[in-house]
Design a protein around this motif. Structure first.
Motif, short mmCIF file in Angstrom:
data_model
loop_
_atom_site.label_atom_id
_atom_site.label_comp_id
_atom_site.label_asym_id
_atom_site.label_seq_id
_atom_site.Cartn_x
_atom_site.Cartn_y
_atom_site.Cartn_z
N GLU A 61 0.84 -1.20 0.00
CA GLU A 61 0.00 0.00 0.00
C GLU A 61 0.87 1.25 0.00
O GLU A 61 0.58 2.22 -0.71
CB GLU A 61 -0.93 0.01 1.22
N ILE A 62 1.93 1.26 0.79
CA ILE A 62 2.85 2.41 0.83
C ILE A 62 3.50 2.61 -0.53
O ILE A 62 3.56 3.74 -1.05
CB ILE A 62 3.92 2.21 1.93
N ILE A 63 3.97 1.53 -1.14
CA ILE A 63 4.60 1.62 -2.45
C ILE A 63 3.59 2.11 -3.50
O ILE A 63 3.90 2.98 -4.31
CB ILE A 63 5.22 0.26 -2.86
N ALA A 64 2.38 1.57 -3.46
CA ALA A 64 1.35 1.98 -4.43
C ALA A 64 1.04 3.47 -4.27
O ALA A 64 0.91 4.20 -5.26
CB ALA A 64 0.09 1.15 -4.25
N PHE A 65 0.94 3.94 -3.04
CA PHE A 65 0.66 5.35 -2.80
C PHE A 65 1.81 6.22 -3.31
O PHE A 65 1.58 7.21 -4.00
CB PHE A 65 0.46 5.58 -1.29
N GLY A 75 2.95 16.31 -3.82
CA GLY A 75 4.03 16.41 -2.84
C GLY A 75 5.00 15.25 -2.89
O GLY A 75 4.94 14.39 -3.77
N GLU A 76 5.89 15.27 -1.93
CA GLU A 76 6.92 14.24 -1.82
C GLU A 76 6.31 12.92 -1.36
O GLU A 76 5.25 12.89 -0.74
CB GLU A 76 7.99 14.70 -0.82
N PRO A 77 7.03 11.82 -1.61
CA PRO A 77 6.55 10.52 -1.12
C PRO A 77 6.43 10.51 0.41
O PRO A 77 7.15 11.23 1.10
CB PRO A 77 7.63 9.53 -1.57
N ARG A 78 5.53 9.74 0.91
CA ARG A 78 5.34 9.58 2.35
C ARG A 78 6.14 8.38 2.82
O ARG A 78 6.13 7.33 2.18
CB ARG A 78 3.87 9.36 2.69
N TRP A 79 6.78 8.53 3.95
CA TRP A 79 7.54 7.43 4.53
C TRP A 79 6.96 7.11 5.89
O TRP A 79 6.58 7.99 6.64
CB TRP A 79 9.02 7.78 4.63
N PHE A 80 6.90 5.85 6.18
CA PHE A 80 6.34 5.39 7.44
C PHE A 80 7.41 4.66 8.23
O PHE A 80 8.21 3.93 7.66
CB PHE A 80 5.16 4.45 7.18
N SER A 81 7.38 4.85 9.53
CA SER A 81 8.35 4.15 10.38
C SER A 81 7.92 2.69 10.50
O SER A 81 6.74 2.35 10.39
CB SER A 81 8.40 4.79 11.76
N PHE A 82 8.90 1.84 10.72
CA PHE A 82 8.60 0.42 10.87
C PHE A 82 7.66 0.17 12.05
O PHE A 82 6.76 -0.67 11.94
CB PHE A 82 9.90 -0.39 10.98
N PRO A 83 7.82 0.86 13.19
CA PRO A 83 6.85 0.66 14.28
C PRO A 83 5.40 0.95 13.86
O PRO A 83 4.48 0.26 14.30
CB PRO A 83 7.32 1.63 15.37
N LYS A 84 5.18 1.94 12.98
CA LYS A 84 3.81 2.21 12.51
C LYS A 84 3.29 1.07 11.64
O LYS A 84 2.12 0.70 11.72
CB LYS A 84 3.77 3.53 11.73
N VAL A 85 4.16 0.53 10.81
CA VAL A 85 3.77 -0.60 9.96
C VAL A 85 3.46 -1.81 10.84
O VAL A 85 2.48 -2.52 10.63
CB VAL A 85 4.86 -0.90 8.91
#
Length: 166
Positions: A61-65, A75-85
């Motif tokens: 989902e992150i990659i698709a977004f 805007g810029e790509p969104r990055w998520f922390s591993f704890p959030k995942v």
């Protein structure tokens, strides 16, 4: 120590144990399951299939977004922390446990959280985590406890290994 009587007792609430318990319940049998952990679902739900698929889905989902041109324009790509995942994967696991627990309740299957050991071919002593020891007497017992096959040596005559038909 309380003694309870069942048509079928299933050791383990993973996919095999759940399937055996549900089949027996739908065939009109009085059924109980014993789960060694504090929640139903077995290794599939807590250690293997569900967590790995939930993590995989979150990453996809992150990659698709981040690769969608419509979102890239704003805007810029969104990055998520591993704890959030991981938190998202844990919520999926919690949903699975809740759904499976309700499924057992709807089918009137008693759940015992604790470790079971055979006293004889038809009696299992369960050291429950909350109520202490209880004896379950069953006409049939299904062993569906491990995610890795292993040879066990027991001298019981009425133990059935899944799959079985009721």
């Amino acid at each position: 120590m309380t003694t309870r009587h069942y048509d079928v007792v299933v050791l383990g609430t993973g996919p095999a144990g759940e399937g055996a318990a549900m089949s027996a319940a739908k065939a009109g049998k009085r059924v109980a399951v014993i789960e060694a952990s504090s929640q139903v679902g077995g290794s599939c739900t807590h250690l293997g299939t569900i967590p790995s698929k939930a993590l995989r889905h979150a990453v996809k989902e992150i990659i698709a977004f981040n690769t969608n041109p419509m979102f890239r324009d704003i805007g810029e790509p969104r990055w998520f922390s591993f704890p959030k995942v991981l938190d998202r994967a844990n919520r999926v696991i919690d949903q699975q446990v809740m759904g499976r627990t309700e499924y057992y309740a709807r089918n009137r299957i008693d759940i015992y959280f604790g470790r079971g050991k055979f006293k004889d071919a038809n009696t299992i002593e369960v050291n429950t985590y909350e109520k202490g020891p209880e004896l379950l007497v069953a006409k049939k017992v299904v062993i569906a406890t491990v995610h890795t096959a292993r040879l066990i040596s027991i001298s019981l005559t009425l133990v059935f290994i899944v799959p079985i038909l009721f």
